[in-house]
Motif scaffolding. Structure first.
Motif, PDB file in Angstrom:
ATOM      1  N   HIS A 173      40.803  48.483  39.952  1.00 14.44           N
ATOM      2  CA  HIS A 173      40.341  48.087  41.410  1.00 14.44           C
ATOM      3  C   HIS A 173      40.698  46.676  41.608  1.00 14.44           C
ATOM      4  O   HIS A 173      41.111  46.180  42.822  1.00 14.44           O
ATOM      5  CB  HIS A 173      38.842  48.225  41.487  1.00 14.44           C
ATOM      6  CG  HIS A 173      38.009  48.032  42.477  1.00 14.44           C
ATOM      7  ND1 HIS A 173      37.379  46.898  42.897  1.00 14.44           N
ATOM      8  CD2 HIS A 173      38.000  48.596  43.739  1.00 14.44           C
ATOM      9  CE1 HIS A 173      37.122  46.738  43.874  1.00 14.44           C
ATOM     10  NE2 HIS A 173      37.184  47.818  44.534  1.00 14.44           N
ATOM     11  N   GLN A 174      40.421  45.689  40.549  1.00 18.36           N
ATOM     12  CA  GLN A 174      40.961  44.309  41.032  1.00 18.36           C
ATOM     13  C   GLN A 174      42.320  44.368  41.233  1.00 18.36           C
ATOM     14  O   GLN A 174      42.630  43.619  42.103  1.00 18.36           O
ATOM     15  CB  GLN A 174      40.411  43.616  39.642  1.00 18.36           C
ATOM     16  CG  GLN A 174      40.470  42.320  39.928  1.00 18.36           C
ATOM     17  CD  GLN A 174      40.362  41.379  38.603  1.00 18.36           C
ATOM     18  OE1 GLN A 174      40.542  41.939  37.650  1.00 18.36           O
ATOM     19  NE2 GLN A 174      40.060  39.712  38.748  1.00 18.36           N
ATOM     20  N   ALA A 175      43.003  44.880  40.384  1.00 16.99           N
ATOM     21  CA  ALA A 175      44.342  44.831  40.578  1.00 16.99           C
ATOM     22  C   ALA A 175      44.868  45.412  42.035  1.00 16.99           C
ATOM     23  O   ALA A 175      45.692  44.647  42.559  1.00 16.99           O
ATOM     24  CB  ALA A 175      45.010  45.576  39.571  1.00 16.99           C
ATOM     25  N   LEU A 176      44.383  46.316  42.615  1.00 14.86           N
ATOM     26  CA  LEU A 176      44.765  46.709  43.837  1.00 14.86           C
ATOM     27  C   LEU A 176      44.458  45.818  44.963  1.00 14.86           C
ATOM     28  O   LEU A 176      45.200  45.513  45.904  1.00 14.86           O
ATOM     29  CB  LEU A 176      44.105  48.089  44.193  1.00 14.86           C
ATOM     30  CG  LEU A 176      44.699  49.490  43.425  1.00 14.86           C
ATOM     31  CD1 LEU A 176      43.730  50.619  43.626  1.00 14.86           C
ATOM     32  CD2 LEU A 176      46.285  49.728  43.744  1.00 14.86           C
ATOM     33  N   ARG A 177      43.110  45.034  44.774  1.00 15.44           N
ATOM     34  CA  ARG A 177      42.675  44.210  45.650  1.00 15.44           C
ATOM     35  C   ARG A 177      43.814  42.833  45.610  1.00 15.44           C
ATOM     36  O   ARG A 177      44.220  42.251  46.545  1.00 15.44           O
ATOM     37  CB  ARG A 177      41.516  43.806  45.428  1.00 15.44           C
ATOM     38  CG  ARG A 177      40.383  44.691  45.998  1.00 15.44           C
ATOM     39  CD  ARG A 177      39.116  44.470  45.335  1.00 15.44           C
ATOM     40  NE  ARG A 177      38.539  43.216  46.447  1.00 15.44           N
ATOM     41  CZ  ARG A 177      37.516  42.467  46.311  1.00 15.44           C
ATOM     42  NH1 ARG A 177      37.049  42.423  45.108  1.00 15.44           N
ATOM     43  NH2 ARG A 177      37.116  41.613  47.186  1.00 15.44           N
ATOM     44  N   CYS A 178      44.284  42.538  44.321  1.00 16.01           N
ATOM     45  CA  CYS A 178      45.318  41.506  44.146  1.00 16.01           C
ATOM     46  C   CYS A 178      46.605  41.643  44.815  1.00 16.01           C
ATOM     47  O   CYS A 178      47.192  40.993  45.474  1.00 16.01           O
ATOM     48  CB  CYS A 178      45.197  41.087  42.825  1.00 16.01           C
ATOM     49  SG  CYS A 178      43.808  40.062  42.320  1.00 16.01           S
TER      50      CYS A 178
END
Length: 360
Positions: A173-178
């Protein structure tokens, strides 16, 4: 070469002096291979997630050239389908020891790339890494399930493992936002990624049944907060719910209950999650509690400690443990790039329904 002047922002009372921070950064650099690879320690393996975590710590310490070499290593050795293998012996790209391809390992490149860009402002780097980020995200999202969760991995023969891990999906989830932030910076919006991130956040926040039951592990406790899927009161409530189960006062955070084993990586990550919810004082206490894991000679940290036996175990000084500690210290110390990546500042918002912020 790293100097105390370059690591002054990593000073934290009871955790790191300037000289200690310098020693820790030099410890990671000493493990990094000339080609940019950062294995757990020399003679052990490299996995893409921990390699990226160590690279992020180097950026937080101002070692941007070394971090850049780490990301270039990933770009050079990405598989045609956008993935990386789960393990490379001593970071040797020609000596693969685990040919499965884990989704959270592959997604984490986007976090590191966005962090490096925020630390350096290097537009050429962002352009150079965009194809790798794009391919990695597409590989990951090919394993997203109808309920929003993302399958764990593809086996060596390509068979998809559709069971989902809460910790891994929270990291994704964090990676997708980044990745979306990278896309926006380049003027290449990715609406499908936005929908995927929103569906994933909803699954994390409201459908625990869609994930394998790993609630004995502390990472499943705090990672929905660390990955930004739970915020506000929901995040605070989750931290409080697991505190007494996992936190051992003055020693750190258990990796798994009921084992009497605290680990440095989980402790540092919890500290980072605490900082994210405004609990900086408790974050500092957690980081201070694991200083018994520090090796003064190398500046690195032992992976864990079995407190019943009063024994370090396993006897390994890992770059990712040191990396996670440096990132937590950098956030508490106000490092702009690290704070932005983990606070969600400059990351896309509104990807999940507002109800995801309500207490569970």
């Amino acid at each position: 070469m790293t100097s105390p002047e370059r690591t002054e922002h990593l000073i934290l009372p009871g955790v790191l002096t300037a000289d200690q921070a310098t020693a820790t950064v030099r410890g990671i650099l000493a493990v990094q291979r000339e080609d940019g690879a950062i294995p757990w320690f020399r003679g052990h393996h490299l996995d893409p997630w921990d390699h990226t975590e160590a690279a992020m710590a180097l950026d937080a310490a101002g070692e941007h050239a070394a971090a850049g070499r780490a990301y270039d290593w990933l770009a050079r050795h990405q598989n045609p389908d956008g993935s990386w293998y789960a393990a490379y012996a001593d970071g040797d790209p020609h000596d693969v020891t685990d040919r499965s391809r884990e989704t959270n390992f592959c997604a984490y490149l986007a976090v590191g790339v966005w962090h490096h860009y925020l630390a350096t402002g290097d537009e050429a780097f962002l352009d150079r890494m965009w194809p790798a980020v794009f391919a990695a995200v597409e590989f990951v999202l090919a394993l997203q399930q109808p309920g929003g969760q993302i399958g764990w991995k593809r086996e060596a023969d390509g068979t998809p493992v559709t069971d989902a891990l809460l910790t891994g999906c929270s990291s994704i989830h964090q990676a997708l936002r980044c990745a979306l932030a990278v896309a926006e910076q380049r003027g290449e919006p990715q609406p499908d990624w936005e929908l995927a991130a929103g569906a994933l956040a909803h699954a994390i926040g409201h459908h625990p049944e869609r994930f394998l039951d790993k609630n004995r592990y502390s990472m499943d406790w705090y990672y929905p907060v660390l990955g930004g899927a739970l915020t506000g009161e929901a995040a605070k409530a989750r931290i409080e719910e697991g505190w007494d189960r996992f936190v051992v006062p003055d020693l750190g955070v258990r990796c798994v209950v009921p084992n009497n084993w605290v680990t440095g990586g989980e402790s540092a990550e919890l500290a980072l999650a605490l900082w994210m919810v405004g609990e900086s004082d408790r974050a500092l206490e957690v980081l201070q509690s694991i200083q018994h894991l520090r090796d003064p000679e190398s500046g690195l940290y032992w992976t864990g400690y079995v407190f019943d036996d009063k024994a370090v175990w396993p006897e390994e000084l890992t770059t990712w443990t040191a990396g996670s500690l440096l990132l937590a210290v950098a956030a508490l110390g106000g490092d702009e790039a690290t704070c932005a990546v983990f606070s969600g500042d400059r990351l896309p918002r509104g990807l999940a329904p507002e109800c995801c912020e309500a207490p569970r």
